[in-house]
Design a protein around this motif. Structure first.
Motif, PDB file in Angstrom:
ATOM      1  N   LEU A   4      -2.161   5.621   3.452  1.00  0.00           N
ATOM      2  CA  LEU A   4      -0.925   4.956   3.860  1.00  0.00           C
ATOM      3  C   LEU A   4      -0.831   4.905   5.385  1.00  0.00           C
ATOM      4  O   LEU A   4      -0.452   3.878   5.955  1.00  0.00           O
ATOM      5  CB  LEU A   4       0.295   5.661   3.274  1.00  0.00           C
ATOM      6  CG  LEU A   4       1.658   5.105   3.704  1.00  0.00           C
ATOM      7  CD1 LEU A   4       1.793   3.626   3.343  1.00  0.00           C
ATOM      8  CD2 LEU A   4       2.784   5.912   3.074  1.00  0.00           C
ATOM      9  N   ALA A   5      -1.193   5.991   6.050  1.00  0.00           N
ATOM     10  CA  ALA A   5      -1.141   6.019   7.519  1.00  0.00           C
ATOM     11  C   ALA A   5      -2.093   4.972   8.105  1.00  0.00           C
ATOM     12  O   ALA A   5      -1.729   4.264   9.059  1.00  0.00           O
ATOM     13  CB  ALA A   5      -1.494   7.412   8.033  1.00  0.00           C
ATOM     14  N   MET A   6      -3.271   4.846   7.535  1.00  0.00           N
ATOM     15  CA  MET A   6      -4.227   3.834   8.016  1.00  0.00           C
ATOM     16  C   MET A   6      -3.670   2.428   7.774  1.00  0.00           C
ATOM     17  O   MET A   6      -3.752   1.560   8.648  1.00  0.00           O
ATOM     18  CB  MET A   6      -5.588   3.998   7.330  1.00  0.00           C
ATOM     19  CG  MET A   6      -6.334   5.250   7.762  1.00  0.00           C
ATOM     20  SD  MET A   6      -6.628   5.318   9.540  1.00  0.00           S
ATOM     21  CE  MET A   6      -7.625   3.888   9.795  1.00  0.00           C
ATOM     22  N   TRP A   7      -3.098   2.185   6.584  1.00  0.00           N
ATOM     23  CA  TRP A   7      -2.512   0.876   6.283  1.00  0.00           C
ATOM     24  C   TRP A   7      -1.409   0.550   7.277  1.00  0.00           C
ATOM     25  O   TRP A   7      -1.336  -0.552   7.801  1.00  0.00           O
ATOM     26  CB  TRP A   7      -1.965   0.851   4.855  1.00  0.00           C
ATOM     27  CG  TRP A   7      -1.283  -0.433   4.517  1.00  0.00           C
ATOM     28  CD1 TRP A   7      -1.864  -1.556   4.001  1.00  0.00           C
ATOM     29  CD2 TRP A   7       0.110  -0.748   4.710  1.00  0.00           C
ATOM     30  NE1 TRP A   7      -0.914  -2.547   3.852  1.00  0.00           N
ATOM     31  CE2 TRP A   7       0.301  -2.078   4.283  1.00  0.00           C
ATOM     32  CE3 TRP A   7       1.205  -0.040   5.195  1.00  0.00           C
ATOM     33  CZ2 TRP A   7       1.541  -2.711   4.322  1.00  0.00           C
ATOM     34  CZ3 TRP A   7       2.432  -0.672   5.238  1.00  0.00           C
ATOM     35  CH2 TRP A   7       2.594  -1.985   4.812  1.00  0.00           C
ATOM     36  N   ARG A   8      -0.556   1.531   7.556  1.00  0.00           N
ATOM     37  CA  ARG A   8       0.567   1.318   8.463  1.00  0.00           C
ATOM     38  C   ARG A   8       0.075   0.950   9.857  1.00  0.00           C
ATOM     39  O   ARG A   8       0.596   0.015  10.480  1.00  0.00           O
ATOM     40  CB  ARG A   8       1.444   2.572   8.515  1.00  0.00           C
ATOM     41  CG  ARG A   8       2.736   2.362   9.303  1.00  0.00           C
ATOM     42  CD  ARG A   8       3.525   3.641   9.454  1.00  0.00           C
ATOM     43  NE  ARG A   8       2.873   4.619  10.292  1.00  0.00           N
ATOM     44  CZ  ARG A   8       2.857   4.601  11.626  1.00  0.00           C
ATOM     45  NH1 ARG A   8       3.445   3.625  12.271  1.00  0.00           N
ATOM     46  NH2 ARG A   8       2.242   5.532  12.310  1.00  0.00           N
ATOM     47  N   LEU A   9      -0.937   1.655  10.351  1.00  0.00           N
ATOM     48  CA  LEU A   9      -1.472   1.352  11.680  1.00  0.00           C
ATOM     49  C   LEU A   9      -2.119  -0.037  11.729  1.00  0.00           C
ATOM     50  O   LEU A   9      -1.933  -0.793  12.688  1.00  0.00           O
ATOM     51  CB  LEU A   9      -2.482   2.417  12.105  1.00  0.00           C
ATOM     52  CG  LEU A   9      -1.894   3.800  12.402  1.00  0.00           C
ATOM     53  CD1 LEU A   9      -3.006   4.819  12.611  1.00  0.00           C
ATOM     54  CD2 LEU A   9      -0.979   3.742  13.614  1.00  0.00           C
ATOM     55  N   GLN A  10      -2.866  -0.382  10.679  1.00  0.00           N
ATOM     56  CA  GLN A  10      -3.576  -1.666  10.644  1.00  0.00           C
ATOM     57  C   GLN A  10      -2.636  -2.852  10.488  1.00  0.00           C
ATOM     58  O   GLN A  10      -2.947  -3.953  10.911  1.00  0.00           O
ATOM     59  CB  GLN A  10      -4.601  -1.668   9.501  1.00  0.00           C
ATOM     60  CG  GLN A  10      -5.736  -0.705   9.725  1.00  0.00           C
ATOM     61  CD  GLN A  10      -6.585  -0.494   8.476  1.00  0.00           C
ATOM     62  OE1 GLN A  10      -6.208  -0.896   7.375  1.00  0.00           O
ATOM     63  NE2 GLN A  10      -7.728   0.157   8.645  1.00  0.00           N
ATOM     64  N   GLY A  57       5.806  -1.560  10.273  1.00  0.00           N
ATOM     65  CA  GLY A  57       5.926  -0.327   9.509  1.00  0.00           C
ATOM     66  C   GLY A  57       5.994   0.904  10.390  1.00  0.00           C
ATOM     67  O   GLY A  57       5.255   1.040  11.359  1.00  0.00           O
ATOM     68  N   THR A  58       6.919   1.794  10.069  1.00  0.00           N
ATOM     69  CA  THR A  58       7.072   3.052  10.793  1.00  0.00           C
ATOM     70  C   THR A  58       7.605   4.103   9.828  1.00  0.00           C
ATOM     71  O   THR A  58       8.137   3.773   8.773  1.00  0.00           O
ATOM     72  CB  THR A  58       8.003   2.878  12.016  1.00  0.00           C
ATOM     73  OG1 THR A  58       8.023   4.090  12.760  1.00  0.00           O
ATOM     74  CG2 THR A  58       9.412   2.512  11.600  1.00  0.00           C
ATOM     75  N   TRP A  59       7.442   5.354  10.195  1.00  0.00           N
ATOM     76  CA  TRP A  59       7.975   6.439   9.374  1.00  0.00           C
ATOM     77  C   TRP A  59       9.470   6.588   9.655  1.00  0.00           C
ATOM     78  O   TRP A  59       9.928   6.381  10.777  1.00  0.00           O
ATOM     79  CB  TRP A  59       7.286   7.768   9.681  1.00  0.00           C
ATOM     80  CG  TRP A  59       5.799   7.771   9.592  1.00  0.00           C
ATOM     81  CD1 TRP A  59       4.943   8.207  10.559  1.00  0.00           C
ATOM     82  CD2 TRP A  59       4.972   7.348   8.500  1.00  0.00           C
ATOM     83  NE1 TRP A  59       3.647   8.066  10.137  1.00  0.00           N
ATOM     84  CE2 TRP A  59       3.629   7.543   8.875  1.00  0.00           C
ATOM     85  CE3 TRP A  59       5.229   6.813   7.252  1.00  0.00           C
ATOM     86  CZ2 TRP A  59       2.563   7.234   8.049  1.00  0.00           C
ATOM     87  CZ3 TRP A  59       4.165   6.492   6.418  1.00  0.00           C
ATOM     88  CH2 TRP A  59       2.853   6.708   6.813  1.00  0.00           C
ATOM     89  N   LEU A  60      10.210   7.006   8.653  1.00  0.00           N
ATOM     90  CA  LEU A  60      11.635   7.310   8.820  1.00  0.00           C
ATOM     91  C   LEU A  60      11.827   8.333   9.941  1.00  0.00           C
ATOM     92  O   LEU A  60      12.707   8.191  10.791  1.00  0.00           O
ATOM     93  CB  LEU A  60      12.214   7.846   7.500  1.00  0.00           C
ATOM     94  CG  LEU A  60      13.648   8.381   7.529  1.00  0.00           C
ATOM     95  CD1 LEU A  60      14.632   7.279   7.882  1.00  0.00           C
ATOM     96  CD2 LEU A  60      14.002   9.000   6.177  1.00  0.00           C
ATOM     97  N   SER A  61      10.965   9.361   9.964  1.00  0.00           N
ATOM     98  CA  SER A  61      11.095  10.429  10.961  1.00  0.00           C
ATOM     99  C   SER A  61      10.797   9.944  12.378  1.00  0.00           C
ATOM    100  O   SER A  61      11.159  10.626  13.339  1.00  0.00           O
ATOM    101  CB  SER A  61      10.172  11.600  10.605  1.00  0.00           C
ATOM    102  OG  SER A  61       8.823  11.168  10.544  1.00  0.00           O
ATOM    103  N   ASP A  62      10.144   8.793  12.549  1.00  0.00           N
ATOM    104  CA  ASP A  62       9.937   8.195  13.876  1.00  0.00           C
ATOM    105  C   ASP A  62      11.042   7.192  14.206  1.00  0.00           C
ATOM    106  O   ASP A  62      11.479   7.088  15.348  1.00  0.00           O
ATOM    107  CB  ASP A  62       8.587   7.460  13.945  1.00  0.00           C
ATOM    108  CG  ASP A  62       7.408   8.414  13.994  1.00  0.00           C
ATOM    109  OD1 ASP A  62       7.591   9.568  14.416  1.00  0.00           O
ATOM    110  OD2 ASP A  62       6.302   8.003  13.598  1.00  0.00           O
ATOM    111  N   TYR A  63      11.468   6.439  13.202  1.00  0.00           N
ATOM    112  CA  TYR A  63      12.443   5.376  13.406  1.00  0.00           C
ATOM    113  C   TYR A  63      13.786   5.924  13.901  1.00  0.00           C
ATOM    114  O   TYR A  63      14.361   5.420  14.860  1.00  0.00           O
ATOM    115  CB  TYR A  63      12.642   4.596  12.096  1.00  0.00           C
ATOM    116  CG  TYR A  63      13.483   3.351  12.228  1.00  0.00           C
ATOM    117  CD1 TYR A  63      12.887   2.142  12.567  1.00  0.00           C
ATOM    118  CD2 TYR A  63      14.854   3.376  12.018  1.00  0.00           C
ATOM    119  CE1 TYR A  63      13.637   0.986  12.691  1.00  0.00           C
ATOM    120  CE2 TYR A  63      15.616   2.226  12.135  1.00  0.00           C
ATOM    121  CZ  TYR A  63      15.007   1.029  12.467  1.00  0.00           C
ATOM    122  OH  TYR A  63      15.754  -0.114  12.598  1.00  0.00           O
TER     123      TYR A  63
END
Length: 192
Positions: A80-86, A93-99
């Motif tokens: 999922l992290a790779m998909w989000r970066l790509q 796409g971003t994580w809730l904890s970053d947003y």
């Protein structure tokens, strides 16, 4: 599948939770969720037949966003992290904890001012048929200028397929009281 409409400020109350936020989701939100579930299943991101069932939508900075909470799914977080970066440029796409810290000023333990206080609804002592209870709660919401919440609640109850889960959903929208409490309130208002 259910999509709950929330205020962006409510994300600040989700400290300790995690999820994926997609920004700029135009068109049918149902199609977005179906597409993400299908894509993540095909790519081995969603595991063991799980899928996102309870998502939230909110508006922020003129964008319609979707929150895919991680609570009820099994994920390959690395994939999922790779998909989000790509795909970040395409989906935002971003994580809730970053947003929350970067876009909303951080998490808060204070009660969200955007949340309305729940209206009292006399369900204890009423006929326990879930459709009867749903009707009473829906009518209570509509009578208090909350027609959108009534519609959302009914949709979520119909999709739940479980009596106890349906009762919990009702409790998210109204403050469940006894029918006798309502009668006492009415009697106190009458003077002779």
């Amino acid at each position: 599948m259910s999509i709950k409409t929330i205020q962006a400020e409510q994300l600040r109350q989700m400290e300790g939770k995690e999820g994926l936020i997609l920004q700029g989701c135009g068109g049918s939100l149902d199609e977005w969720i179906d597409g993400v579930n299908e894509m993540f299943t095909e790519n081995g991101i969603l595991l063991e037949g799980t899928k996102f069932e309870h998502c939230s939508t909110f508006e922020h900075d003129g964008l319609t966003c979707l929150l895919f909470p991680f609570e009820d799914v099994r994920l390959d977080v690395g994939k999922l992290a790779m998909w989000r970066l790509q795909t970040h440029n395409q989906f935002g796409g971003t994580w809730l904890s970053d947003y929350v810290p970067n876009r909303l000023g951080g998490f808060s333990s204070d009660e969200c001012p955007a949340q309305k206080e729940k209206t009292d609804c006399p369900l204890i002592g009423a006929d326990g048929n879930i459709f009867n209870l749903m009707g009473i709660a829906s009518r209570t919401l509509r009578d208090n200028d909350m027609a959108q919440e009534a519609k959302e609640m009914c949709e979520r109850i119909r999709e739940s397929g479980n009596y106890h889960q349906a009762l919990n959903i009702i409790g998210e929208y109204v403050n469940i009281t006894a029918t006798a409490d309502m009668n006492e309130d009415l009697d106190e208002g009458i003077t002779m």
